[in-house]
Design a protein around this motif. Sequence first.
Motif, mmCIF file in Angstrom:
data_model
loop_
_atom_site.group_PDB
_atom_site.id
_atom_site.type_symbol
_atom_site.label_atom_id
_atom_site.label_comp_id
_atom_site.label_asym_id
_atom_site.label_seq_id
_atom_site.Cartn_x
_atom_site.Cartn_y
_atom_site.Cartn_z
ATOM 1 N N PRO A 136 0.827 -1.214 0.000
ATOM 2 C CA PRO A 136 0.000 0.000 0.000
ATOM 3 C C PRO A 136 0.858 1.260 0.000
ATOM 4 O O PRO A 136 1.937 1.284 0.594
ATOM 5 C CB PRO A 136 -0.791 -0.103 1.304
ATOM 6 N N ASP A 137 0.386 2.297 -0.665
ATOM 7 C CA ASP A 137 1.048 3.605 -0.672
ATOM 8 C C ASP A 137 0.399 4.451 0.419
ATOM 9 O O ASP A 137 -0.698 4.990 0.247
ATOM 10 C CB ASP A 137 0.893 4.263 -2.038
ATOM 11 N N CYS A 138 1.068 4.574 1.553
ATOM 12 C CA CYS A 138 0.505 5.259 2.723
ATOM 13 C C CYS A 138 0.159 6.714 2.426
ATOM 14 O O CYS A 138 -0.917 7.192 2.792
ATOM 15 C CB CYS A 138 1.486 5.173 3.889
ATOM 16 N N GLY A 139 1.062 7.429 1.767
ATOM 17 C CA GLY A 139 0.814 8.837 1.455
ATOM 18 C C GLY A 139 -0.402 9.016 0.568
ATOM 19 O O GLY A 139 -1.223 9.911 0.788
ATOM 20 N N ALA A 140 -0.552 8.152 -0.439
ATOM 21 C CA ALA A 140 -1.709 8.234 -1.343
ATOM 22 C C ALA A 140 -3.005 7.915 -0.602
ATOM 23 O O ALA A 140 -4.047 8.534 -0.877
ATOM 24 C CB ALA A 140 -1.517 7.290 -2.531
ATOM 25 N N LEU A 141 -2.961 6.965 0.323
ATOM 26 C CA LEU A 141 -4.162 6.636 1.098
ATOM 27 C C LEU A 141 -4.620 7.819 1.948
ATOM 28 O O LEU A 141 -5.823 8.092 2.051
ATOM 29 C CB LEU A 141 -3.908 5.412 1.982
ATOM 30 N N VAL A 142 -3.681 8.515 2.560
ATOM 31 C CA VAL A 142 -4.033 9.686 3.367
ATOM 32 C C VAL A 142 -4.638 10.762 2.475
ATOM 33 O O VAL A 142 -5.689 11.326 2.796
ATOM 34 C CB VAL A 142 -2.803 10.226 4.141
ATOM 35 N N LYS A 143 -4.004 11.040 1.354
ATOM 36 C CA LYS A 143 -4.503 12.079 0.432
ATOM 37 C C LYS A 143 -5.876 11.721 -0.121
ATOM 38 O O LYS A 143 -6.702 12.602 -0.374
ATOM 39 C CB LYS A 143 -3.518 12.312 -0.716
ATOM 40 N N ALA A 144 -6.156 10.426 -0.304
ATOM 41 C CA ALA A 144 -7.423 9.996 -0.886
ATOM 42 C C ALA A 144 -8.580 10.012 0.115
ATOM 43 O O ALA A 144 -9.723 10.271 -0.263
ATOM 44 C CB ALA A 144 -7.279 8.591 -1.472
ATOM 45 N N HIS A 145 -8.306 9.742 1.391
ATOM 46 C CA HIS A 145 -9.404 9.549 2.350
ATOM 47 C C HIS A 145 -9.522 10.627 3.432
ATOM 48 O O HIS A 145 -10.629 10.908 3.896
ATOM 49 C CB HIS A 145 -9.265 8.186 3.030
ATOM 50 N N ALA A 146 -8.423 11.204 3.878
ATOM 51 C CA ALA A 146 -8.463 12.134 5.015
ATOM 52 C C ALA A 146 -9.221 13.431 4.728
ATOM 53 O O ALA A 146 -10.032 13.857 5.564
ATOM 54 C CB ALA A 146 -7.052 12.443 5.507
ATOM 55 N N PRO A 147 -9.019 14.094 3.579
ATOM 56 C CA PRO A 147 -9.706 15.372 3.363
ATOM 57 C C PRO A 147 -11.235 15.277 3.406
ATOM 58 O O PRO A 147 -11.899 16.188 3.891
ATOM 59 C CB PRO A 147 -9.226 15.810 1.974
ATOM 60 N N ALA A 148 -11.798 14.172 2.951
ATOM 61 C CA ALA A 148 -13.253 14.006 2.957
ATOM 62 C C ALA A 148 -13.819 13.945 4.377
ATOM 63 O O ALA A 148 -15.014 14.205 4.580
ATOM 64 C CB ALA A 148 -13.629 12.741 2.188
ATOM 65 N N LEU A 149 -12.968 13.631 5.347
ATOM 66 C CA LEU A 149 -13.395 13.535 6.743
ATOM 67 C C LEU A 149 -12.915 14.719 7.576
ATOM 68 O O LEU A 149 -12.963 14.685 8.797
ATOM 69 C CB LEU A 149 -12.872 12.233 7.350
ATOM 70 N N GLY A 150 -12.424 15.761 6.914
ATOM 71 C CA GLY A 150 -11.946 16.947 7.616
ATOM 72 C C GLY A 150 -10.529 16.805 8.112
ATOM 73 O O GLY A 150 -10.054 17.629 8.894
ATOM 74 N N GLY A 151 -9.838 15.766 7.663
ATOM 75 C CA GLY A 151 -8.474 15.527 8.111
ATOM 76 C C GLY A 151 -7.455 16.121 7.165
ATOM 77 O O GLY A 151 -7.774 16.569 6.066
ATOM 78 N N LYS A 152 -6.228 16.107 7.624
ATOM 79 C CA LYS A 152 -5.130 16.571 6.785
ATOM 80 C C LYS A 152 -3.924 15.707 7.094
ATOM 81 O O LYS A 152 -3.881 14.997 8.093
ATOM 82 C CB LYS A 152 -4.823 18.038 7.028
ATOM 83 N N GLY A 153 -2.948 15.776 6.224
ATOM 84 C CA GLY A 153 -1.745 14.998 6.439
ATOM 85 C C GLY A 153 -1.121 14.616 5.122
ATOM 86 O O GLY A 153 -1.445 15.157 4.073
ATOM 87 N N GLY A 154 -0.238 13.672 5.188
ATOM 88 C CA GLY A 154 0.455 13.201 4.001
ATOM 89 C C GLY A 154 1.646 12.373 4.408
ATOM 90 O O GLY A 154 1.826 12.038 5.575
ATOM 91 N N GLY A 155 2.442 12.029 3.417
ATOM 92 C CA GLY A 155 3.617 11.243 3.712
ATOM 93 C C GLY A 155 4.178 10.581 2.482
ATOM 94 O O GLY A 155 3.881 10.978 1.353
#
Length: 180
Positions: A136-155
């Motif tokens: 799994p690409d951790c950074g891509a997963l964060v970018k794909a799912h976190a913003p829709a839930l009000g989250g932020k991040g990356g990696g």
Amino acid sequence: MFRVYFDAGNRAMKDYNKKHDILTELGNKYSAGTDDLLKKIDAQEKKNENMRDQLHKLRQSVIDSYTASIIDEVRSADGHVFSRSFDELKTDDLMHLGNSVMESIPEDAHDLILLTSESENTTLLFSKGNTEAGDPDCGALVKAHAPALGGKGGGKPANARAMFPDADANRKFITALQSK
């Protein structure tokens, strides 16, 4: 050539009173007079340093224990997404924990490890990071799912961080990743 400045009169008296009040407060705090105040402060600093060392060793022991437990669980798990939440660990501790776990997981494992700090509403994602091999690409997963839930991040592909405004959004993020 040197210039010398000094306070005199009322301004000098205010400065002296301020410094005297600070010294008196420190003396009261350390139960010391002006003759032994510095010795008492030095002794307290040594005690604080010893406590920091003990705390560091204790934290390392807890992290090592969690590392061993998580490695055993990941090896025996059927799924490819492993998640664990912690009330007592902070994000920096989880980063150390996740890196230790990933060093011990076999190279052919395509697992996604999710470690959550409940007190900080933050989830850290870890994988081997070799997306060509199916990791799994951790950074891509964060970018794909976190913003829709009000989250932020990356990696990066091997690890990423997702921060959320509340625990509910963090839980929904974890659920979304577990359903993949």
